[in-house]
Design an enzyme around this catalytic site. Sequence first.
Site, PDB file in Angstrom:
ATOM      1  N   CYS A 226      17.469 -24.423   3.580  1.00 47.09           N
ATOM      2  CA  CYS A 226      17.847 -25.450   3.020  1.00 47.09           C
ATOM      3  C   CYS A 226      18.711 -25.502   4.323  1.00 47.09           C
ATOM      4  O   CYS A 226      19.554 -25.331   4.549  1.00 47.09           O
ATOM      5  CB  CYS A 226      19.396 -25.569   2.331  1.00 47.09           C
ATOM      6  SG  CYS A 226      19.157 -25.309   0.677  1.00 47.09           S
ATOM      7  N   ALA A 227      17.371 -25.915   5.354  1.00 45.99           N
ATOM      8  CA  ALA A 227      18.820 -25.614   7.305  1.00 45.99           C
ATOM      9  C   ALA A 227      18.487 -26.412   7.317  1.00 45.99           C
ATOM     10  O   ALA A 227      20.021 -26.321   8.191  1.00 45.99           O
ATOM     11  CB  ALA A 227      16.980 -25.025   7.657  1.00 45.99           C
ATOM     12  N   GLY A 230      20.446 -26.683  11.208  1.00 45.56           N
ATOM     13  CA  GLY A 230      19.478 -25.352  11.911  1.00 45.56           C
ATOM     14  C   GLY A 230      20.917 -24.114  12.065  1.00 45.56           C
ATOM     15  O   GLY A 230      20.571 -23.064  12.891  1.00 45.56           O
ATOM     16  N   GLY A 231      22.340 -24.553  11.760  1.00 43.58           N
ATOM     17  CA  GLY A 231      22.957 -23.735  12.135  1.00 43.58           C
ATOM     18  C   GLY A 231      22.262 -22.510  11.837  1.00 43.58           C
ATOM     19  O   GLY A 231      23.145 -21.329  13.262  1.00 43.58           O
ATOM     20  N   LYS A 232      22.577 -21.958  10.534  1.00 44.12           N
ATOM     21  CA  LYS A 232      22.379 -20.901   9.996  1.00 44.12           C
ATOM     22  C   LYS A 232      21.275 -20.298  10.404  1.00 44.12           C
ATOM     23  O   LYS A 232      21.120 -19.314  11.119  1.00 44.12           O
ATOM     24  CB  LYS A 232      23.011 -20.835   8.656  1.00 44.12           C
ATOM     25  CG  LYS A 232      24.034 -20.918   8.128  1.00 44.12           C
ATOM     26  CD  LYS A 232      24.912 -20.844   7.212  1.00 44.12           C
ATOM     27  CE  LYS A 232      26.265 -21.210   6.556  1.00 44.12           C
ATOM     28  NZ  LYS A 232      26.299 -22.511   7.220  1.00 44.12           N
ATOM     29  N   ASP A 248      13.378 -27.579   4.872  1.00 46.91           N
ATOM     30  CA  ASP A 248      14.818 -28.394   4.045  1.00 46.91           C
ATOM     31  C   ASP A 248      13.973 -29.787   3.235  1.00 46.91           C
ATOM     32  O   ASP A 248      12.890 -30.077   3.991  1.00 46.91           O
ATOM     33  CB  ASP A 248      15.678 -29.529   5.389  1.00 46.91           C
ATOM     34  CG  ASP A 248      17.345 -30.095   4.595  1.00 46.91           C
ATOM     35  OD1 ASP A 248      17.949 -29.294   5.153  1.00 46.91           O
ATOM     36  OD2 ASP A 248      16.794 -31.490   3.949  1.00 46.91           O
ATOM     37  N   ASP A 286      21.283 -22.372   1.291  1.00 42.49           N
ATOM     38  CA  ASP A 286      23.116 -22.867   1.828  1.00 42.49           C
ATOM     39  C   ASP A 286      22.714 -24.238   1.382  1.00 42.49           C
ATOM     40  O   ASP A 286      22.588 -24.636   2.212  1.00 42.49           O
ATOM     41  CB  ASP A 286      22.975 -22.502   4.000  1.00 42.49           C
ATOM     42  CG  ASP A 286      23.877 -23.241   3.950  1.00 42.49           C
ATOM     43  OD1 ASP A 286      25.510 -22.974   3.142  1.00 42.49           O
ATOM     44  OD2 ASP A 286      24.103 -23.525   4.714  1.00 42.49           O
ATOM     45  N   CYS A 339      29.591 -24.056   1.307  1.00 40.78           N
ATOM     46  CA  CYS A 339      31.053 -24.072   1.618  1.00 40.78           C
ATOM     47  C   CYS A 339      31.531 -24.475   0.611  1.00 40.78           C
ATOM     48  O   CYS A 339      31.895 -25.696   1.195  1.00 40.78           O
ATOM     49  CB  CYS A 339      31.141 -24.797   2.845  1.00 40.78           C
ATOM     50  SG  CYS A 339      30.149 -25.992   2.637  1.00 40.78           S
TER      51      CYS A 339
HETATM   52  C1  LIG Z   1      24.662 -27.195   3.664  1.00 34.75           C
HETATM   53  S1  LIG Z   1      23.623 -28.214   4.040  1.00 34.75           S
HETATM   54  C2  LIG Z   1      22.754 -26.908   5.210  1.00 34.75           C
HETATM   55  C3  LIG Z   1      23.748 -26.503   6.488  1.00 34.75           C
HETATM   56  C4  LIG Z   1      22.599 -25.785   7.129  1.00 34.75           C
HETATM   57  N1  LIG Z   1      22.344 -24.352   6.498  1.00 34.75           N
HETATM   58  C5  LIG Z   1      23.796 -25.722   8.504  1.00 34.75           C
HETATM   59  O1  LIG Z   1      24.058 -24.632   9.017  1.00 34.75           O
HETATM   60  O2  LIG Z   1      23.897 -26.422   9.236  1.00 34.75           O
HETATM   61  C6  LIG Z   1      22.338 -28.000   3.032  1.00 34.75           C
HETATM   62  C7  LIG Z   1      21.148 -29.333   2.900  1.00 34.75           C
HETATM   63  O3  LIG Z   1      20.366 -28.974   2.222  1.00 34.75           O
HETATM   64  C8  LIG Z   1      19.059 -29.570   2.262  1.00 34.75           C
HETATM   65  N2  LIG Z   1      18.761 -30.020   1.069  1.00 34.75           N
HETATM   66  C9  LIG Z   1      19.187 -30.500  -0.487  1.00 34.75           C
HETATM   67  N3  LIG Z   1      18.173 -30.026  -1.771  1.00 34.75           N
HETATM   68  C10 LIG Z   1      17.306 -29.593  -1.850  1.00 34.75           C
HETATM   69  C11 LIG Z   1      16.576 -28.829  -1.584  1.00 34.75           C
HETATM   70  N4  LIG Z   1      15.895 -28.799  -3.077  1.00 34.75           N
HETATM   71  N5  LIG Z   1      15.183 -27.985  -0.888  1.00 34.75           N
HETATM   72  C12 LIG Z   1      16.198 -27.408   0.215  1.00 34.75           C
HETATM   73  N6  LIG Z   1      17.119 -28.503   0.840  1.00 34.75           N
HETATM   74  C13 LIG Z   1      17.815 -29.019  -0.744  1.00 34.75           C
HETATM   75  C14 LIG Z   1      19.809 -30.679   2.386  1.00 34.75           C
HETATM   76  O4  LIG Z   1      19.154 -32.226   3.208  1.00 34.75           O
HETATM   77  C15 LIG Z   1      20.889 -30.056   3.071  1.00 34.75           C
HETATM   78  O5  LIG Z   1      20.294 -30.432   4.736  1.00 34.75           O
END
Ligand SMILES: C[S@@+](CC[C@H](N)C(=O)[O-])C[C@H]1O[C@@H](n2cnc3c(N)ncnc32)[C@H](O)[C@@H]1O
Length: 385
Positions: A226-227, A230-232, A248, A286, A339
């Site tokens: 769930c990038a 891409g911070g992580k 993602d 994430d 978070c």
């Molecule tokens: C909390 S954010 C991620 C933040 C990111 N890891 C960072 O550190 O910047 C969650 C992400 O999960 C994605 N997402 C939602 N449903 C998903 C799925 N079923 N599979 C993969 N990614 C998904 C969203 O589009 C979103 O970008």
Amino acid sequence: MTPGARIQAAIEILDRVLDGEAAEKALTGWARRSRFAGSKDRAAIRDHVFDAIRCKRSFAARGGAMTGRGLMIGLARAQDLDIDALFSGAGHAPEPLSNAEVAAGRAPEGAEALDIPDWLDPPFRDSLGDEAEAVAQALQSRAPVMLRVNLRKANIAQAQASLSGEGIEARSAAISDTALQVVEGARRVSNSAAFKDGLVELQDGASQAVVDALPLSDGQHVLDYCAGGGGKTLAMAGRAQGRFYAHDANPGRLADLPVRAKRAGVKVQLLAPGKIEGHFDLVLCDAPCSGSGSWRRAPDAKWRLTPEKLRELNGIQQNILDEASRLVAPGGVLAYATCSVLDSENGARVDDFLARNGGWRETDRRQWLPGPEGDGFFLSCLTRN
Ligand SMILES: C[S@@+](CC[C@H](N)C(=O)[O-])C[C@H]1O[C@@H](n2cnc3c(N)ncnc32)[C@H](O)[C@@H]1O
């Protein structure tokens, strides 16, 4: 702009937010219509608006009305500002308080005083126990500005020296050995050489601590499932030499990642939905969540969350765990993070996954609460037998 004129601008912006406009959009729209405002004015107005959204319930109680004006009267009372000087009616300042407004307003109570929606109060308290009130209070105040030092390009001292040369003072932070807390010059960070050359990234302290806690080692194949931005992914790539992949469900969210990776001097391969092949040593999820651990930064999310939306998120989180678990190599690790500070998004999701799936054991579980160096975060590491 005078301090009173800034209050009037915040009132107008808050009225739009109360009508349903997103805070960032309302602020940008106001700035576009108000070219006379300088950067210090915009920053001060932004602070007023975000302070008021974080404390919407308690300020409305103190100010006597759930309106932009009521919120700013509440803010002035809560922050012990000189109301007569700010609401003077002079120039572009708001009109003086009427007798009714002077008489209105009361001390907030219970969940209202903690700026927690009533429906959320029981699950919030159940999740946090004795810490609930302290966490709610932390969510009422501003978040620190935190940087992550990219160890591929600099150590802490080198990053501090580079920032300092441009008037940005940052001190090391206990939460992570890559973290710096900006104490002066925060608004200059994104134009600084340290940022543009990839020595530092803006990243919350707890996000860094989550990555520190992952079982990363050189040579691994690592998938950030769930990038998002891409911070992580970048934080992981800064910590170990391996093969890093970012995915993602909404690929548009990955758009900035190639530029950010280049700036950081790391390689990340983007994987389109449905195009993931093989197994990985570490899969980080994430997951999308309520963001309750980071409501200081995005306070309108606190008021938009509903029981239905939370249940919907729990379903998405469950599906993500199921999907991502299939991508973990034998002996590999599925790392689930949010978070959020709410148990239904954290421990309950992991327990549910373990109850439905054999062949996994939880090898780490941690919770960070919103504090002076970071947001609230949850991490569970599940190792595949
Ligand atoms: C909390 S954010 C991620 C933040 C990111 N890891 C960072 O550190 O910047 C969650 C992400 O999960 C994605 N997402 C939602 N449903 C998903 C799925 N079923 N599979 C993969 N990614 C998904 C969203 O589009 C979103 O970008």
